[in-house]
Design an enzyme around this catalytic site. Structure first.
Site, PDB file in Angstrom:
ATOM      1  CB  SER A  66       5.115  12.392  -0.152  1.00 49.52           C
ATOM      2  OG  SER A  66       3.985  11.747   0.766  1.00 49.52           O
ATOM      3  CB  SER A 121      -4.772   1.390   9.059  1.00 48.58           C
ATOM      4  OG  SER A 121      -4.921   1.764   7.749  1.00 48.58           O
ATOM      5  CG  LEU A 123      -7.383   0.697   5.795  1.00 48.23           C
ATOM      6  CD1 LEU A 123      -8.176   1.898   5.881  1.00 48.23           C
ATOM      7  CD2 LEU A 123      -8.183  -0.485   6.016  1.00 48.23           C
ATOM      8  CB  SER A 126       2.506  -0.330   0.191  1.00 49.47           C
ATOM      9  OG  SER A 126       1.699  -1.656   0.527  1.00 49.47           O
ATOM     10  CG  ASP A 170      -3.167  -5.899  -0.206  1.00 49.43           C
ATOM     11  OD1 ASP A 170      -4.410  -6.554   0.140  1.00 49.43           O
ATOM     12  OD2 ASP A 170      -2.427  -5.973   0.589  1.00 49.43           O
TER      13      ASP A 170
END
Length: 383
Positions: A66, A121, A123, A126, A170
């Protein structure tokens, strides 16, 4: 951005990526705390998100890297996996685990992720990682998953592999989002429609209160239970499966059944918020941003007064927005008690908005918020 990521991939894996994929984050424009009451939500994809660069390797391994975290992970390609701690790579590892239950992956992969979604946050960083991984594997190996199946698979990873009790919104928003469109999603039936959401002279400002959301999970569960109690009271006289099956008029005929004042307040928010989503969809379809903004402010007020999930930080942001001439609407988004608010800010005023909001917020709270600007973006895709 693309060439820089390709360079980093080559530096790390000594080969060029074969494919690059992107999946966005999301915000919920309106329709808060009604998903578990059979209601409508109106999320949209944002232009921040997660990039995934991938290439096959000859090692028979999955190698995770990452650009946002130091932890790397290498594991042999095998028939299944278990969660190993709380590190970021468990999200894509869970996707591999779920897909391997019914599909075959024939060779190892080098994977590099990079995201510009603020972590923690609200948003959906994940969900963005899960969906971009599922989308990539479906494309690379010519699996026959459709988009909804990828969404359900990703949600299952979050629920069962990661152990987080999230709803469907989501993953749905980051997969199905379209540029300048909002999604009106029935969280119970998964019926949905896209509505035009051309912001015209406005930008979507996402304001992170920078308050840790320590209360959110416990209070979330508390609100779920309170709504169940409201439903039980109503079902003494009428039979409904979800609060959002009632509109405001029908609810008014039976609200006397809810004797506890707090429980009644929770139900009032749920019923009226669901109605606001219908009205918001109509306002957007008519390109009436003034009316949409009014509904955003009304949503926040209801979440403050009736659902009691905002808190001083989110209220301070929305109070400022209600006074700032370049803002047409604002509200908290997500679970509340911290996290983010959103506002529609007139183009050309965004720098002044950020400076004055920062000063106002510091004077009330003692530290700075963070402001991100976004347009309404598209869902998961190959680049």
């Amino acid at each position: 951005m693309k060439s820089d990521l390709e360079h980093k991939f080559f530096e790390h894996y000594n080969q060029h990526p074969e494919k690059i994929y992107f999946s966005p984050g999301r915000v919920n424009l309106i329709g808060e705390h009604i998903d578990y009451n059979g209601g409508l939500v109106m999320p949209c994809a944002v232009t921040m998100g997660t990039w995934l660069l991938v290439a096959p390797n000859r090692n028979g391994e999955l190698r995770f890297k990452s650009g946002n975290f130091e932890e790397e992970y290498t594991v042999a390609l095998q028939s299944g996996y278990a969660k190993t701690g709380g590190e970021w790579y468990n999200y894509p590892l869970g996707v591999f685990n779920e897909i391997l239950k019914e599909k075959r992956i024939n060779y190892g992969l080098d994977l590099m992720y990079f995201g510009n979604i603020p972590i923690g946050s609200g948003l959906s960083s994940s969900a963005s990682i899960e969906v971009v991984t599922a989308y990539a594997l479906n494309d690379l190996f010519n699996f026959d998953y459709d988009k909804l199946e990828l969404v359900l698979l990703s949600q299952k990873v979050e629920n069962e592999f990661m152990g987080v009790n999230c709803g469907i919104m989501d993953q749905f928003a980051v997969a199905f989002g379209e540029r300048n469109k909002a999604i009106v999603l029935n969280c119970d039936s998964l019926d949905y429609k896209l509505v035009n959401c051309n912001l015209g002279d406005y930008l979507l400002a996402i304001i992170n209160t920078n308050k840790p959301r320590k209360l959110a999970e416990s209070k979330y569960n508390e609100r779920v239970e309170e709504c169940k109690r409201a439903l039980e009271d109503l079902n003494k006289e009428i039979k409904v499966n979800h609060l959002c099956e009632l509109n405001a008029e029908k609810f008014a005929l039976h609200s006397h059944l809810i004797e506890n004042e707090t429980i009644l307040k929770r139900a009032i928010h749920v019923i009226k918020e669901n109605d606001r989503v219908h009205l918001a969809a109509k306002a957007l379809s008519e390109n009436n941003l003034a009316e949409f903004g009014r509904l955003m402010f009304a949503s926040h007020q209801s979440l403050k007064d009736f659902y009691e999930v905002t808190g001083i930080e989110l209220d301070t942001v929305v109070d400022f927005c209600s006074q700032y001439p370049g803002v047409v609407g604002a509200r908290m988004t997500g679970a509340g008690f911290g996290g983010c608010a959103i506002a529609l800010v007139q183009k050309g005023t965004e720098e002044d908005f950020a400076i004055k909001l920062n000063d106002f917020y510091i004077s009330k709270i003692g530290y700075s918020p963070t402001v991100y600007l976004s347009e309404i973006g598209h869902g998961a895709s190959a680049i």
